[in-house]
Design a protein around this motif. Structure first.
Motif, short mmCIF file in Angstrom:
data_model
loop_
_atom_site.label_atom_id
_atom_site.label_comp_id
_atom_site.label_asym_id
_atom_site.label_seq_id
_atom_site.Cartn_x
_atom_site.Cartn_y
_atom_site.Cartn_z
N SER A 4 -11.84 4.57 3.05
CA SER A 4 -11.35 4.42 1.41
C SER A 4 -10.26 5.02 0.64
N PHE A 5 -9.58 4.92 0.08
CA PHE A 5 -9.05 5.15 -1.62
C PHE A 5 -9.46 6.54 -1.94
N ASP A 6 -10.72 6.14 -2.87
CA ASP A 6 -11.84 6.83 -2.56
C ASP A 6 -12.14 8.23 -2.15
N GLN A 7 -12.31 8.14 -1.22
CA GLN A 7 -12.18 9.12 -0.20
C GLN A 7 -11.20 9.88 0.04
N MET A 8 -10.39 9.27 0.54
CA MET A 8 -8.91 9.83 0.82
C MET A 8 -9.12 11.05 -0.50
N ALA A 9 -8.93 10.72 -2.00
CA ALA A 9 -8.41 11.65 -3.03
C ALA A 9 -10.07 12.52 -3.23
N TYR A 10 -10.81 12.56 -2.87
CA TYR A 10 -11.79 13.45 -2.44
C TYR A 10 -11.11 14.90 -1.74
N ARG A 11 -10.23 14.50 -0.52
CA ARG A 11 -10.66 14.95 0.44
C ARG A 11 -9.52 15.97 0.01
N ARG A 12 -8.24 14.94 -0.48
CA ARG A 12 -7.58 16.01 -1.40
C ARG A 12 -7.70 16.43 -2.33
N PRO A 36 10.94 12.22 -0.07
CA PRO A 36 11.14 13.49 0.84
C PRO A 36 10.48 12.76 2.11
N LEU A 37 10.56 13.18 3.57
CA LEU A 37 10.38 12.58 4.37
C LEU A 37 8.98 13.08 4.34
N ALA A 38 8.92 14.36 3.92
CA ALA A 38 7.35 14.37 3.98
C ALA A 38 6.29 13.71 2.87
N ALA A 39 7.04 13.11 2.37
CA ALA A 39 6.27 12.12 1.43
C ALA A 39 6.10 10.96 1.80
N ILE A 40 6.74 10.22 3.24
CA ILE A 40 6.81 9.42 3.13
C ILE A 40 5.82 8.91 4.43
N ILE A 41 5.46 10.23 5.21
CA ILE A 41 4.82 10.93 6.22
C ILE A 41 3.62 10.61 5.85
N GLU A 42 3.28 11.83 4.70
CA GLU A 42 1.83 11.64 3.69
C GLU A 42 1.09 10.05 3.20
N ALA A 43 2.24 9.30 3.21
CA ALA A 43 1.78 8.21 2.41
C ALA A 43 1.25 7.16 4.19
N HIS A 71 -0.18 8.37 7.23
CA HIS A 71 -1.48 9.00 7.53
C HIS A 71 -1.87 8.49 6.67
N ARG A 72 -2.19 8.12 5.26
CA ARG A 72 -3.85 8.04 4.23
C ARG A 72 -2.87 6.43 4.66
N LEU A 73 -1.82 5.37 4.73
CA LEU A 73 -2.19 3.75 5.47
C LEU A 73 -3.17 3.86 6.73
N GLU A 74 -2.71 4.48 7.59
CA GLU A 74 -3.47 4.72 8.65
C GLU A 74 -5.06 5.23 8.78
N ARG A 75 -5.49 6.25 7.64
CA ARG A 75 -6.44 6.37 7.62
C ARG A 75 -7.24 4.82 6.78
N ILE A 77 1.08 -1.33 0.01
CA ILE A 77 -0.26 0.21 0.07
C ILE A 77 0.29 1.01 0.09
N VAL A 78 2.49 1.16 0.95
CA VAL A 78 2.59 3.07 0.77
C VAL A 78 3.35 2.74 -0.19
N THR A 79 4.02 1.67 -0.88
CA THR A 79 4.60 1.41 -2.22
C THR A 79 4.06 1.95 -3.23
N GLY A 80 2.23 1.91 -3.70
CA GLY A 80 1.64 2.25 -4.32
C GLY A 80 1.03 4.01 -4.08
N LEU A 81 0.99 4.11 -2.71
CA LEU A 81 0.87 5.64 -2.79
C LEU A 81 2.53 6.65 -2.45
N LEU A 82 3.23 6.12 -2.77
CA LEU A 82 4.71 6.85 -3.04
C LEU A 82 4.19 7.04 -3.93
#
Length: 154
Positions: A145-153, A126-133, A135-139, A63-68
């Motif tokens: 859902s990833f759809d909800q995260m995309a809508y929020r972004r 960068p650390l910021a991208a890893i941290i964001e990934a 956070h998204r994993l925890e959510r 999941i984190v790999t996909g998000l990054l």
């Protein structure tokens, strides 16, 4: 003789240092430590000596790999990530029903590619991208859902 300014000790200076650190990759020793845990989990699954924790580790890495990748760090196709998801579902089913937590040889090589991408991301993103990934994993783990995260972004 010149004196250091008081700026170095202010809250603003701390924020500037933190924001600069967020633009850099994580320390090499930390990247190696995290990657080692992933490689141990992958090896255990290959040797048919995995467990639920090893399978979860690989799931989180996928999941984190996909998000990054989505954030622009690394490359893999949608099909590759979908195949990885199918492999993990099969591994979870096998593990729950037979208590044998493992990856077949072909499945192992598929995940070895993902883990290699993850290693590269941990050294370059960068650390910021890893941290964001993270956070998204925890959510996602909390049920969003990833759809909800995309809508929020958006």
């Amino acid at each position: 003789m010149t004196r250091m300014t008081a700026f170095a000790r202010t809250a603003q200076a701390v924020r500037v240092r933190r924001s600069k650190a967020a633009l850099l990759p994580i320390a090499r020793a930390e990247a190696d430590r995290v990657s080692l845990q992933v490689h141990v989990a992958l090896d255990a699954m290959r040797r048919k000596r995995g467990n639920l924790d090893a399978a979860r580790t690989l799931c989180q890495v996928m999941i984190v790999t996909g998000l990054l990748i989505e954030a622009g760090y690394g490359d893999a196709t949608f099909e590759q990530m979908k195949e990885a998801e199918s492999i993990l579902f099969a591994a979870f089913d096998r593990g729950r029903h037979s208590d044998v937590w493992m990856l077949e040889e072909e499945e192992f090589w598929h995940f070895a590619t993902i883990v290699t991408t993850y290693d590269s991301q941990m050294r370059r993103a960068p650390l910021a991208a890893i941290i964001e990934a993270g956070h998204r994993l925890e959510r996602f783990r909390a049920g969003e859902s990833f759809d909800q995260m995309a809508y929020r972004r958006a």
